[in-house]
Each structure stands twice: as C-alpha cells, then as structure tokens.
Design a protein around this motif. Structure first.
Motif, PDB file in Angstrom:
ATOM      1  N   MET A 115     -57.455  72.970  34.598  1.00  0.00           N
ATOM      2  CA  MET A 115     -56.102  72.635  34.166  1.00  0.00           C
ATOM      3  C   MET A 115     -55.240  73.884  34.213  1.00  0.00           C
ATOM      4  N   LYS A 116     -53.953  73.738  34.597  1.00  0.00           N
ATOM      5  CA  LYS A 116     -53.051  74.856  34.750  1.00  0.00           C
ATOM      6  C   LYS A 116     -52.760  75.485  33.394  1.00  0.00           C
ATOM      7  N   THR A 117     -52.449  76.816  33.434  1.00  0.00           N
ATOM      8  CA  THR A 117     -52.063  77.496  32.213  1.00  0.00           C
ATOM      9  C   THR A 117     -50.728  76.961  31.735  1.00  0.00           C
ATOM     10  N   LYS A 118     -50.631  76.658  30.470  1.00  0.00           N
ATOM     11  CA  LYS A 118     -49.436  76.034  29.937  1.00  0.00           C
ATOM     12  C   LYS A 118     -48.557  77.042  29.201  1.00  0.00           C
ATOM     13  N   THR A 119     -47.231  76.874  29.313  1.00  0.00           N
ATOM     14  CA  THR A 119     -46.279  77.602  28.498  1.00  0.00           C
ATOM     15  C   THR A 119     -46.285  76.967  27.114  1.00  0.00           C
ATOM     16  N   PRO A 120     -45.678  77.648  26.102  1.00  0.00           N
ATOM     17  CA  PRO A 120     -45.604  77.014  24.773  1.00  0.00           C
ATOM     18  C   PRO A 120     -44.969  75.628  24.836  1.00  0.00           C
ATOM     19  N   LYS A 121     -43.899  75.473  25.632  1.00  0.00           N
ATOM     20  CA  LYS A 121     -43.270  74.167  25.775  1.00  0.00           C
ATOM     21  C   LYS A 121     -44.228  73.189  26.436  1.00  0.00           C
ATOM     22  N   GLY A 122     -44.943  73.675  27.451  1.00  0.00           N
ATOM     23  CA  GLY A 122     -45.909  72.824  28.143  1.00  0.00           C
ATOM     24  C   GLY A 122     -47.036  72.389  27.232  1.00  0.00           C
ATOM     25  N   GLU A 123     -47.442  73.285  26.328  1.00  0.00           N
ATOM     26  CA  GLU A 123     -48.502  72.952  25.384  1.00  0.00           C
ATOM     27  C   GLU A 123     -48.050  71.869  24.412  1.00  0.00           C
ATOM     28  N   LEU A 124     -46.789  71.948  23.997  1.00  0.00           N
ATOM     29  CA  LEU A 124     -46.251  70.924  23.102  1.00  0.00           C
ATOM     30  C   LEU A 124     -46.186  69.572  23.807  1.00  0.00           C
ATOM     31  N   THR A 125     -45.768  69.602  25.078  1.00  0.00           N
ATOM     32  CA  THR A 125     -45.716  68.366  25.866  1.00  0.00           C
ATOM     33  C   THR A 125     -47.106  67.785  26.032  1.00  0.00           C
ATOM     34  N   GLN A 126     -48.074  68.646  26.319  1.00  0.00           N
ATOM     35  CA  GLN A 126     -49.454  68.198  26.495  1.00  0.00           C
ATOM     36  C   GLN A 126     -49.994  67.581  25.211  1.00  0.00           C
ATOM     37  N   LYS A 127     -49.697  68.205  24.074  1.00  0.00           N
ATOM     38  CA  LYS A 127     -50.142  67.681  22.782  1.00  0.00           C
ATOM     39  C   LYS A 127     -49.515  66.322  22.511  1.00  0.00           C
ATOM     40  N   LYS A 128     -48.224  66.185  22.845  1.00  0.00           N
ATOM     41  CA  LYS A 128     -47.531  64.909  22.664  1.00  0.00           C
ATOM     42  C   LYS A 128     -48.160  63.824  23.528  1.00  0.00           C
ATOM     43  N   LEU A 129     -48.441  64.144  24.780  1.00  0.00           N
ATOM     44  CA  LEU A 129     -49.050  63.181  25.702  1.00  0.00           C
ATOM     45  C   LEU A 129     -50.432  62.769  25.222  1.00  0.00           C
ATOM     46  N   LEU A 130     -51.176  63.739  24.710  1.00  0.00           N
ATOM     47  CA  LEU A 130     -52.517  63.441  24.212  1.00  0.00           C
ATOM     48  C   LEU A 130     -52.439  62.507  23.008  1.00  0.00           C
ATOM     49  N   GLY A 131     -51.460  62.733  22.143  1.00  0.00           N
ATOM     50  CA  GLY A 131     -51.290  61.865  20.987  1.00  0.00           C
ATOM     51  C   GLY A 131     -50.935  60.442  21.383  1.00  0.00           C
ATOM     52  N   ILE A 132     -50.060  60.313  22.381  1.00  0.00           N
ATOM     53  CA  ILE A 132     -49.693  58.982  22.882  1.00  0.00           C
ATOM     54  C   ILE A 132     -50.907  58.292  23.489  1.00  0.00           C
ATOM     55  N   ALA A 133     -51.683  59.034  24.285  1.00  0.00           N
ATOM     56  CA  ALA A 133     -52.873  58.465  24.925  1.00  0.00           C
ATOM     57  C   ALA A 133     -53.871  57.975  23.879  1.00  0.00           C
ATOM     58  N   LYS A 134     -54.092  58.760  22.839  1.00  0.00           N
ATOM     59  CA  LYS A 134     -55.009  58.352  21.771  1.00  0.00           C
ATOM     60  C   LYS A 134     -54.538  57.061  21.115  1.00  0.00           C
ATOM     61  N   ASP A 135     -53.243  57.012  20.831  1.00  0.00           N
ATOM     62  CA  ASP A 135     -52.671  55.833  20.175  1.00  0.00           C
ATOM     63  C   ASP A 135     -52.825  54.594  21.055  1.00  0.00           C
ATOM     64  N   TYR A 136     -52.548  54.736  22.348  1.00  0.00           N
ATOM     65  CA  TYR A 136     -52.665  53.610  23.276  1.00  0.00           C
ATOM     66  C   TYR A 136     -54.124  53.201  23.476  1.00  0.00           C
ATOM     67  N   PHE A 137     -55.008  54.174  23.613  1.00  0.00           N
ATOM     68  CA  PHE A 137     -56.427  53.857  23.773  1.00  0.00           C
ATOM     69  C   PHE A 137     -56.929  53.106  22.538  1.00  0.00           C
ATOM     70  N   TYR A 138     -56.442  53.517  21.369  1.00  0.00           N
ATOM     71  CA  TYR A 138     -56.879  52.879  20.128  1.00  0.00           C
ATOM     72  C   TYR A 138     -56.357  51.444  20.024  1.00  0.00           C
ATOM     73  N   LYS A 139     -55.092  51.252  20.368  1.00  0.00           N
ATOM     74  CA  LYS A 139     -54.465  49.935  20.228  1.00  0.00           C
ATOM     75  C   LYS A 139     -54.842  48.970  21.349  1.00  0.00           C
TER      76      LYS A 139
END
Length: 221
Positions: free
Chosen positions: A1-25
C-alpha cells in the motif's frame, strides 16, 4: 500500500470505518466498492487509490483487529517476565479473536462467509507470522524450515477454519470461550508445542480472560 499523507490517512480511516459498517449491516458479498465510495462521497478511482479491492479492505480489517487484541493482551493480561509469555500471548490472542467474533450474530455471519469463500490463512497469516516464528524459534520446531513452515501454518489455519465452521453450524454450542480454549489446545499440539506447556498456561489464560472485559474489541462496527 502507498505511503499516506496525514490527510490520506484520515481518508483511509474513514473508508475503513464505512467498509466495516457495510460489511456488518449487509455482509461481504452485498457490499461493493461502488457503495463504499458513494457513501464516502468520493470517486471509485479515489477509493482504489487507498484500497485496490475488497480483499485489501478485508486484510486491513483483520490486521487492525489483531493489533487491538495484541495491545489489550500485552497491557491487561500478560506479564512480560512470565517464562510462558510467548505461548500465553499466542493462546490468549486466539481465544479473544474467536470469542468476540462468535458472540455477535452479524459478525459471525460475515466471518462464516469469509471463511468459506476466502482463504482464512491468506487473510490472517501475515499478522500471525511473527508469533508463529517466535514459537518455532523457541522450541526449535520442525516448521523452522521455510517450506515446512508454510505447510504447517496453512494446515493449522485450515484446521481452525473447520472447527469454527462446525461450531457456527452446530445448534448445540458450548460457550465461545470454552470452544476457543479447546481449539487453541489442538492448535498448539499441531504446531508441536509440548502438551505439558499447554496445561501450564491453558487454565491460567482461561481464568484471566474470564475475569477480563474485552468485549470492546470488535472486528466490525
């Protein structure tokens, strides 16, 4: 995986949270990359910059889950000066990993699908590698040889997979923690750890976990 900027890390964390929520539901199969991107308000191309596929999301979800379990075990359960520290770490992590997944119906359903349609070994092996290798070195186990290591660890993961699927499909269930303890017992035997060492730590790990609240460590949500 590419090295992330602080903004990129926040985006990645947000996407991961959405994915978890969708996988759960909605489950793994019914969750698409397009739905995750749409929920996040980004393009599909932007999503694949962070995660090239659903399996990449899956890998990070399991990596994060294992990291949280390890952190909890090291801070709240284990004594670093215990001569059986390594073995207890392996066993306690395995018991928490299974117990928390099996206590929630939706997470269990998600996990069952992943186990059946994906290689459980390929999903969790990366995060388990360091512990497997520490155990192999400590006991000079036969799996110290690279090719044998691959065979033994894959067989161990597939055996766990079979036990878990049987447990999930069985209507007459023993408590989740008890089943996890039993499974880790046979896993340690399979790897070649002397049985006497299992008995030295098995009851200890079980008793400590019975007294501990680790319900906040979740695979999804």
């Amino acid at each position: 995986m590419k090295t992330k900027t602080p903004k990129g890390e926040l985006t990645q964390k947000k996407l991961l949270g959405i994915a978890k929520d969708y996988f759960y539901k909605y489950g793994y199969k019914n969750t698409t990359m397009a739905k995750i991107a749409n929920e996040a308000g980004i393009s599909a191309g932007n999503l694949t910059y962070h995660f090239s596929s659903k399996d990449k999301l899956l890998q990070m979800i399991f990596d994060e889950y294992n990291e949280k379990i390890l952190e909890f075990v090291e801070k709240n359960i284990l004594d670093v000066n215990d001569p059986m520290y390594l073995e207890k770490k392996y066993m306690c992590m395995g018991m928490i990993f299974n117990t928390n997944i099996l206590k929630d119906e939706k997470t269990t359903s998600f996990f069952k699908y992943v186990m059946k349609d994906h290689s459980l070994y390929d999903i969790v092996a990366k995060s388990m590698d360091p512990i497997y290798k520490e155990i192999a070195d400590k006991y000079s186990l036969r799996m110290s040889f690279p090719l044998v290591y691959r065979y033994i660890t894959r067989a161990d993961q597939e055996a766990r997979k079979s036990i878990l699927l049987t447990y999930i499909e069985d209507r007459k269930k023993m408590p989740e923690l008890d089943m996890s303890m039993l499974m880790m017992h046979y896993s340690m035997q399979f790897l070649g750890i002397p049985e006497i060492n299992y008995y030295k730590m098995g009851i200890s790990c079980y008793t400590l976990l019975l007294k501990s609240d680790f319900s906040h460590i979740k695979l999804l949500q």
